[in-house]
Scaffold this motif. Structure first.
Motif, PDB file in Angstrom:
ATOM      1  N   ALA A  96       0.834  -1.207   0.000  1.00  0.00           N
ATOM      2  CA  ALA A  96       0.000   0.000   0.000  1.00  0.00           C
ATOM      3  C   ALA A  96       0.864   1.250   0.000  1.00  0.00           C
ATOM      4  N   LEU A  97       1.962   1.212   0.764  1.00  0.00           N
ATOM      5  CA  LEU A  97       2.854   2.365   0.839  1.00  0.00           C
ATOM      6  C   LEU A  97       3.517   2.637  -0.513  1.00  0.00           C
ATOM      7  N   VAL A  98       3.974   1.598  -1.170  1.00  0.00           N
ATOM      8  CA  VAL A  98       4.603   1.762  -2.485  1.00  0.00           C
ATOM      9  C   VAL A  98       3.631   2.431  -3.456  1.00  0.00           C
ATOM     10  N   GLU A 103       1.707   7.507  -6.256  1.00  0.00           N
ATOM     11  CA  GLU A 103       0.549   8.351  -6.538  1.00  0.00           C
ATOM     12  C   GLU A 103       0.706   9.762  -5.987  1.00  0.00           C
ATOM     13  N   GLU A 104       1.247   9.892  -4.778  1.00  0.00           N
ATOM     14  CA  GLU A 104       1.262  11.188  -4.106  1.00  0.00           C
ATOM     15  C   GLU A 104       2.554  11.968  -4.305  1.00  0.00           C
ATOM     16  N   ALA A 105       3.673  11.253  -4.466  1.00  0.00           N
ATOM     17  CA  ALA A 105       4.969  11.948  -4.480  1.00  0.00           C
ATOM     18  C   ALA A 105       5.824  11.634  -5.698  1.00  0.00           C
ATOM     19  N   ILE A 112      11.762   3.244  -2.895  1.00  0.00           N
ATOM     20  CA  ILE A 112      11.105   2.971  -1.609  1.00  0.00           C
ATOM     21  C   ILE A 112      11.599   1.655  -1.027  1.00  0.00           C
ATOM     22  N   LYS A 113      11.624   0.602  -1.822  1.00  0.00           N
ATOM     23  CA  LYS A 113      12.034  -0.703  -1.302  1.00  0.00           C
ATOM     24  C   LYS A 113      13.501  -0.714  -0.886  1.00  0.00           C
ATOM     25  N   ASN A 114      14.321   0.112  -1.512  1.00  0.00           N
ATOM     26  CA  ASN A 114      15.745   0.161  -1.156  1.00  0.00           C
ATOM     27  C   ASN A 114      15.997   0.884   0.167  1.00  0.00           C
TER      28      ASN A 114
END
Length: 227
Positions: A96-98, A103-105, A112-114
């Motif tokens: 969900a965060l990914v 979408e937002e940033a 993100i995963k790194n």
């Protein structure tokens, strides 16, 4: 809101008779699903994800803070967590965060995963518009962005209608904004949790330190994933 949210029951509930092993798997104890907007009306826990993105360390640390768009139903034009969103049916918190980061940033999945790190949860009660108590629990993440000289570095940019702009604020600027009620309430709690974990709010500089900790980690007594 056109989003389906899971509602949980205890894995020990008679609902799971004969299938308790499945109910004890991560996010396996979903009893049913409802429209997201109905969760506070039913008194159920609405799960979400919040991420705080920052650069630097210590006194040099700065946080990327978005300002919510004027068209938002809740807390228009208030400051928000760097990225935040609900946890709809079928997604893990990280997934969900990914999605929300893109979408937002405009942040890509691999960045993100790194670099993202789970930092626990907050749990609290919000007072609804009609005066009831709505339980709220959110998975909290930190994103320390790579150095600006790195090929991976990418500042956030508004990528949908939910965010008006991003600002890179110093810690004193963030604390001042919190004191002036410039943050969306839930995002203020997430930001306070971040400041505590990174040593900016301590027992030595905050007289209400212990009470703040109790209020941002409340036990709701309502079923959630795994309990």
């Amino acid at each position: 809101m056109n989003e389906r949210f899971p509602i949980y029951a205890s894995p020990r509930s008679t609902q799971w008779a004969g299938s308790q092993q499945d109910a004890k798997k991560p996010f396996g104890n979903i009893a049913f699903e409802v429209e997201r907007a109905a969760t506070p009306i039913l008194g159920c826990t609405a799960l979400g994800v919040h991420m705080t993105a920052y650069e630097g360390e210590g006194d040099e640390m700065k946080i990327w803070v978005p300002r919510r768009s004027a068209n938002r139903i809740r807390s228009p034009l208030k400051y928000d967590s760097s990225v935040a969103g609900g946890l709809p049916l079928g997604l893990t918190p990280l997934a969900a965060l990914v999605t929300e980061c893109e979408e937002e940033a405009g942040w890509p999945e691999q960045l993100i995963k790194n670099h993202v790190r789970n930092a626990g949860m907050i749990s609290l009660f919000q007072i609804s518009k009609w005066g009831g108590l709505a339980p709220d629990s959110d998975y909290v993440y930190d994103l320390k962005l790579p150095p600006t000289s790195s090929d991976e570095y990418q500042p956030p940019k508004p990528n949908d209608e939910e965010v008006e702009s991003f600002q890179l604020l110093s810690i004193p600027e963030v604390i001042s904004a919190l004191k002036q009620n410039e943050f969306k309430p839930t995002s203020a709690v997430v930001t306070i949790d971040f400041l505590i974990r990174h040593g900016f709010i301590t027992p030595e500089n905050e007289p209400n330190y212990s009470e703040i900790l109790r209020r941002i980690h409340r036990r709701s007594g309502i079923a959630g994933p795994g309990y």
